[in-house]
Design a protein around this motif. Structure first.
Motif, PDB file in Angstrom:
ATOM      1  N   LEU A 284      13.463 -17.199   6.682  1.00  0.00           N
ATOM      2  CA  LEU A 284      13.276 -16.481   7.939  1.00  0.00           C
ATOM      3  C   LEU A 284      12.539 -15.153   7.763  1.00  0.00           C
ATOM      4  CD1 LEU A 284      13.745 -16.792  10.939  1.00  0.00           C
ATOM      5  CD2 LEU A 284      15.965 -15.656  10.672  1.00  0.00           C
ATOM      6  N   PRO A 285      12.913 -14.293   6.792  1.00  0.00           N
ATOM      7  CA  PRO A 285      12.131 -13.048   6.630  1.00  0.00           C
ATOM      8  C   PRO A 285      10.677 -13.312   6.265  1.00  0.00           C
ATOM      9  CG  PRO A 285      13.744 -13.303   4.857  1.00  0.00           C
ATOM     10  CD  PRO A 285      14.082 -14.316   5.890  1.00  0.00           C
ATOM     11  N   ARG A 286      10.436 -14.371   5.505  1.00  0.00           N
ATOM     12  CA  ARG A 286       9.064 -14.719   5.140  1.00  0.00           C
ATOM     13  C   ARG A 286       8.264 -15.128   6.361  1.00  0.00           C
ATOM     14  NH1 ARG A 286       7.560 -17.975  -0.187  1.00  0.00           N
ATOM     15  NH2 ARG A 286       5.343 -18.340   0.149  1.00  0.00           N
TER      16      ARG A 286
ATOM     17  N   ALA B 190      10.521   3.289  -2.051  1.00  0.00           N
ATOM     18  CA  ALA B 190       9.178   2.806  -2.396  1.00  0.00           C
ATOM     19  C   ALA B 190       8.615   1.908  -1.300  1.00  0.00           C
ATOM     20  CB  ALA B 190       9.216   2.060  -3.724  1.00  0.00           C
ATOM     21  N   ILE B 191       9.447   1.033  -0.759  1.00  0.00           N
ATOM     22  CA  ILE B 191       8.977   0.106   0.276  1.00  0.00           C
ATOM     23  C   ILE B 191       8.589   0.858   1.541  1.00  0.00           C
ATOM     24  CG2 ILE B 191       9.720  -1.776   1.793  1.00  0.00           C
ATOM     25  CD1 ILE B 191      11.365  -2.846  -0.557  1.00  0.00           C
ATOM     26  N   MET B 192       9.318   1.931   1.864  1.00  0.00           N
ATOM     27  CA  MET B 192       8.992   2.711   3.052  1.00  0.00           C
ATOM     28  C   MET B 192       7.756   3.590   2.844  1.00  0.00           C
ATOM     29  SD  MET B 192      10.962   1.837   5.456  1.00  0.00           S
ATOM     30  CE  MET B 192      12.514   0.995   5.764  1.00  0.00           C
ATOM     31  N   LEU B 193       7.519   4.022   1.584  1.00  0.00           N
ATOM     32  CA  LEU B 193       6.370   4.875   1.302  1.00  0.00           C
ATOM     33  C   LEU B 193       5.066   4.086   1.179  1.00  0.00           C
ATOM     34  CD1 LEU B 193       7.775   7.444  -1.310  1.00  0.00           C
ATOM     35  CD2 LEU B 193       7.073   7.912   1.040  1.00  0.00           C
TER      36      LEU B 193
ATOM     37  N   LEU C  59       3.469 -13.734   0.268  1.00  0.00           N
ATOM     38  CA  LEU C  59       4.704 -13.486   1.012  1.00  0.00           C
ATOM     39  C   LEU C  59       5.926 -13.920   0.220  1.00  0.00           C
ATOM     40  CD1 LEU C  59       3.607 -14.758   4.562  1.00  0.00           C
ATOM     41  CD2 LEU C  59       3.638 -12.396   3.726  1.00  0.00           C
ATOM     42  N   ASN C  60       5.747 -14.188  -1.075  1.00  0.00           N
ATOM     43  CA  ASN C  60       6.845 -14.704  -1.893  1.00  0.00           C
ATOM     44  C   ASN C  60       7.997 -13.710  -2.008  1.00  0.00           C
ATOM     45  OD1 ASN C  60       5.191 -16.884  -2.279  1.00  0.00           O
ATOM     46  ND2 ASN C  60       4.615 -16.376  -4.369  1.00  0.00           N
ATOM     47  N   SER C  61       7.696 -12.427  -1.953  1.00  0.00           N
ATOM     48  CA  SER C  61       8.745 -11.404  -2.111  1.00  0.00           C
ATOM     49  C   SER C  61       9.241 -10.871  -0.770  1.00  0.00           C
ATOM     50  CB  SER C  61       8.209 -10.243  -2.959  1.00  0.00           C
ATOM     51  OG  SER C  61       7.778 -10.700  -4.229  1.00  0.00           O
ATOM     52  N   ALA C  62       8.923 -11.574   0.305  1.00  0.00           N
ATOM     53  CA  ALA C  62       9.295 -11.092   1.645  1.00  0.00           C
ATOM     54  C   ALA C  62      10.811 -10.930   1.782  1.00  0.00           C
ATOM     55  CB  ALA C  62       8.783 -12.060   2.705  1.00  0.00           C
TER      56      ALA C  62
ATOM     57  N   VAL D 246      -7.183   0.567  11.252  1.00  0.00           N
ATOM     58  CA  VAL D 246      -6.912   0.729   9.818  1.00  0.00           C
ATOM     59  C   VAL D 246      -5.413   0.831   9.568  1.00  0.00           C
ATOM     60  CG1 VAL D 246      -7.177   2.299   7.858  1.00  0.00           C
ATOM     61  CG2 VAL D 246      -9.144   1.736   9.272  1.00  0.00           C
ATOM     62  N   GLY D 247      -4.707   1.535  10.449  1.00  0.00           N
ATOM     63  CA  GLY D 247      -3.258   1.651  10.306  1.00  0.00           C
ATOM     64  C   GLY D 247      -2.575   0.299  10.363  1.00  0.00           C
ATOM     65  N   LEU D 248      -3.018  -0.546  11.290  1.00  0.00           N
ATOM     66  CA  LEU D 248      -2.444  -1.893  11.403  1.00  0.00           C
ATOM     67  C   LEU D 248      -2.709  -2.720  10.151  1.00  0.00           C
ATOM     68  CD1 LEU D 248      -3.151  -3.201  15.032  1.00  0.00           C
ATOM     69  CD2 LEU D 248      -0.935  -2.866  13.942  1.00  0.00           C
ATOM     70  N   VAL D 249      -3.959  -2.706   9.693  1.00  0.00           N
ATOM     71  CA  VAL D 249      -4.323  -3.502   8.524  1.00  0.00           C
ATOM     72  C   VAL D 249      -3.602  -2.997   7.279  1.00  0.00           C
ATOM     73  CG1 VAL D 249      -6.221  -4.156   6.995  1.00  0.00           C
ATOM     74  CG2 VAL D 249      -6.563  -4.140   9.464  1.00  0.00           C
ATOM     75  N   ALA D 250      -3.652  -1.677   7.071  1.00  0.00           N
ATOM     76  CA  ALA D 250      -3.104  -1.109   5.843  1.00  0.00           C
ATOM     77  C   ALA D 250      -1.591  -1.246   5.759  1.00  0.00           C
ATOM     78  CB  ALA D 250      -3.501   0.361   5.730  1.00  0.00           C
ATOM     79  N   SER D 251      -0.894  -1.124   6.875  1.00  0.00           N
ATOM     80  CA  SER D 251       0.561  -1.290   6.850  1.00  0.00           C
ATOM     81  C   SER D 251       0.925  -2.730   6.506  1.00  0.00           C
ATOM     82  CB  SER D 251       1.166  -0.899   8.198  1.00  0.00           C
ATOM     83  OG  SER D 251       0.624  -1.673   9.259  1.00  0.00           O
ATOM     84  N   GLY D 252       0.112  -3.684   6.960  1.00  0.00           N
ATOM     85  CA  GLY D 252       0.336  -5.076   6.591  1.00  0.00           C
ATOM     86  C   GLY D 252       0.020  -5.330   5.130  1.00  0.00           C
ATOM     87  N   VAL D 253      -1.091  -4.761   4.648  1.00  0.00           N
ATOM     88  CA  VAL D 253      -1.470  -4.906   3.240  1.00  0.00           C
ATOM     89  C   VAL D 253      -0.385  -4.319   2.333  1.00  0.00           C
ATOM     90  CG1 VAL D 253      -3.124  -4.107   1.492  1.00  0.00           C
ATOM     91  CG2 VAL D 253      -3.945  -4.972   3.669  1.00  0.00           C
ATOM     92  N   ALA D 254       0.270  -3.256   2.778  1.00  0.00           N
ATOM     93  CA  ALA D 254       1.278  -2.592   1.965  1.00  0.00           C
ATOM     94  C   ALA D 254       2.445  -3.499   1.619  1.00  0.00           C
ATOM     95  CB  ALA D 254       1.779  -1.338   2.681  1.00  0.00           C
ATOM     96  N   VAL D 255       2.790  -4.427   2.498  1.00  0.00           N
ATOM     97  CA  VAL D 255       3.964  -5.258   2.263  1.00  0.00           C
ATOM     98  C   VAL D 255       3.618  -6.680   1.834  1.00  0.00           C
ATOM     99  CG1 VAL D 255       5.441  -3.946   3.815  1.00  0.00           C
ATOM    100  CG2 VAL D 255       4.123  -5.854   4.726  1.00  0.00           C
TER     101      VAL D 255
END
Length: 341
Positions: free
Chosen positions: A62-64, A124-127, A196-199, A254-263
């Motif tokens: 589900l989180p994935r 780390a995940i939030m930063l 998304l393996n570590s989702a 850029v904010g949308l793309v980069a926040s997605g790339v971060a996770v």
């Protein structure tokens, strides 16, 4: 005509949402442990007594699925905005180097702060999204500065500059990842491939605030985005503060793309394929193209992740690789089509 277009749009949105719900059901039931739909429903409503079902669904699948859904929506909508701002149908956050800039900053974050911060911890995940956005903005700034000529933003130069910046940032990213110890390098390599393996739910929580703030703002600016497709001289003659508006819209994208790339790492071609499919189906009006791009983007990510997770089982192919296999021929086809036109 507008009523027909609106009816067509509503039908397409409905079909897309039904397809997404179908993919969610398939994603929850199929995998190394196959579950029936009844097992899934009983587990979701906490009426199942089997703890293994709870672990498989709530901690893994589900989180994935939710993370892939959110990232697909973000990339699809951001890709539409980037194509409108640059007036280049071949523009894509990944091709332009925004993904590479965000990825470089996050790998540098993992490399430089690995001894000070637990990279799997909450802090780390939030930063990471903040570092991703900083890298994406740096990339976007360099692209806009280098792709401008005396007449404004040059669409042809934009692609070439994006390729150059992607190559340079990717080289720095590779150098930093090679300097890591084997365990951290494995994490970085998996992340860079767009996986998304570590989702987990913490990734979802770290991405949600950015989407809740940035997405509604973009959807509110559909009329401005329609106007942005006009030439720079026309926009200036209408009294629109072109540089300010374009900068703000690019910052949001850029904010949308980069926040997605971060996770999730670099997931390419969604921002290219989804906008093209949406505009082909409902036209260029952003009040229809933006939401449909988000729906198509989410569907693309969910399908690609399901293919990578099940087709090569027990191994798992990252969603970014699956989408690259699909997206690269699509990009070549678009290039050949534009050449004929």
């Amino acid at each position: 005509m507008d009523k027909f277009a609106q009816k067509r749009y509503l039908i397409l949105i409905g079909v897309g949402i039904i397809a997404i719900l179908l993919m969610i059901c398939i994603g929850l039931t199929y995998g190394e442990m196959k579950l029936s739909l009844i097992d899934v429903i009983s587990t979701l409503f906490h009426t199942s007594n089997d703890p293994s079902y709870t672990v498989v669904i709530f901690q893994f699948r589900l989180p994935r699925i939710v993370l892939g859904l959110l990232i697909g929506i973000s990339l699809g909508i951001a890709g539409t905005v980037v194509q409108s701002l640059t007036r280049n149908p071949l523009a894509d956050p990944g091709i332009l180097g925004i993904n590479a800039g965000a990825g470089m900053f996050i790998v540098l974050f993992m490399f430089l702060l690995r001894d000070q911060i637990d990279l799997t911890g909450n802090l780390a995940i939030m930063l990471m999204p903040l570092f991703g956005i900083a890298g994406g903005l740096l990339s976007a700034l360099l692209i806009f500065l280098l792709a401008k000529d005396q007449n404004g933003l040059n669409p042809q130069r934009l692609i070439l500059v994006g390729i150059a910046i992607t190559t340079g940032f990717s080289a720095i990213t590779l150098y930093a990842s090679l300097k890591m110890d084997p365990q951290d390098f494995e994490k970085a390599a998996s992340w860079l491939s767009g996986s998304l393996n570590s989702a987990n739910w913490l990734f979802v929580i770290s991405l949600l605030p950015w989407m809740m703030i940035l997405l509604p703002w973009l959807l509110y600016q559909t009329r401005l985005l329609d106007v942005m497709r006009l030439g720079d001289h026309t926009l200036l003659s209408l009294g629109i503060p072109l540089r300010q508006k374009r900068t703000i819209l690019m910052f949001i994208s850029v904010g949308l793309v980069a926040s997605g790339v971060a996770v999730s790492g670099s997931i390419g071609f969604v921002g290219l394929i989804a906008p093209h499919m949406a505009t082909q189906l409902v036209g260029l009006a952003h009040r229809r193209a933006l939401p449909l791009s988000g729906v198509i983007g989410a569907l693309l990510v969910l399908i690609a992740d399901f293919i990578g997770r099940t087709l090569f089982s027990p191994a798992q192919l990252p969603v970014g690789i699956v989408l690259s296999i699909i997206g690269a021929p699509y990009f070549v086809w678009l290039l050949s089509r534009r050449r004929k036109v």
